[in-house]
Design an enzyme around this catalytic site. Sequence first.
Site, short mmCIF file in Angstrom:
data_model
loop_
_atom_site.label_atom_id
_atom_site.label_comp_id
_atom_site.label_asym_id
_atom_site.label_seq_id
_atom_site.Cartn_x
_atom_site.Cartn_y
_atom_site.Cartn_z
N LEU A 68 38.23 28.55 4.84
CA LEU A 68 37.97 28.69 3.42
C LEU A 68 36.66 27.98 3.09
CD1 LEU A 68 41.52 27.97 1.88
CD2 LEU A 68 40.42 30.20 2.20
N ASP A 69 35.81 28.60 2.28
CA ASP A 69 34.57 27.97 1.86
C ASP A 69 34.87 26.67 1.12
OD1 ASP A 69 33.16 30.04 2.94
OD2 ASP A 69 32.76 31.06 1.03
N PRO A 70 33.91 25.74 1.08
CA PRO A 70 34.16 24.44 0.45
C PRO A 70 34.74 24.51 -0.97
CG PRO A 70 32.13 24.34 1.68
CD PRO A 70 32.60 25.77 1.76
N VAL A 72 36.53 26.87 -2.28
CA VAL A 72 37.78 27.64 -2.34
C VAL A 72 38.97 26.73 -2.06
CG1 VAL A 72 39.04 29.60 -1.36
CG2 VAL A 72 36.54 29.71 -1.62
#
Length: 306
Positions: A68-70, A72
């Site tokens: 997951l992106d930071p 998210v």
Amino acid sequence: MADRPRLRGPPDDRSPVELLTFGVVNLDKPPGPSSHQVSGWLRDSVAETLAERGADAMLEQAAHAGTLDPKVTGCLPLMLGEATRLAQVFLEGSKEYIAVLECHAPVPADVESVVAEFEGPIYQKPPRKSAVSRRLRVREIYDLEVLEADDRQVLLRIRCESGTYVRKLCHDLGLALGTGGHMGHLRRSATTPFDDSDLHSTSDFLDALAFWIEDDDPDPLFEVVDPAERILEDIPSITIAENAAREVANGAPVYAPGVLAVDDGIRQGDLVACYTPNKAAVCLGEFVGNADADRGVVVSLERVLV
């Protein structure tokens, strides 16, 4: 004579050390750190805890299921110790997200019908910052639902194949709507077989470790950490005899005489999980034979778990 391989006991009877070296946490990833950072912090915390408790076991690795992106948040299963051998299982299941589509103009009245056109197979090319090759590929959108639309925002529920880029999907939806658009807030609500009904925060996990160290109370750990077998809930299962499990631990495939029971509907080529009669996982493998035969290989090994 060589020592006989030690098989695990029933999942519900595991000690705190056994859970922390073959377990999984259904983590609620916070916004800010990357998935890799969260995984590393918690791995180090578990390793320090085991050392403080004087445990014989060590924790050298932990892995998350699906980056997951930071910014998210949401469902990020964390595999501990030997449970990392089960990472491939998460490539088999679906993901679910709640996303905000930020349109660059008022949302048109036909938004639901336009969004519905994106259900099914879609073409995607990974973004430039992706760690994978930027080749065009197909991903399946199983369900795409408009939960709410207001002014220039659309709230979406997306159930999709693993490896789908939601940011790219939102961009394409904006083009199809004629407004342009980009992804706003994103939260993962499920990664099969885990969902957001029993998430635990990083604080929950760290507090549970502290209770075990400081108060000699493992109960919070049992609430936060699940036996690694939970990862395999949606994988077809085969029960094998203990003597067959010990052979698997030494690298042998699963032969027909060692098979005790097989789930209905398993087909050639399926990924299967093998268990001892006490429900402890032994291996992942490919179903290649006939379980009713008297001889021959039934499961070829992919990951040994004992």
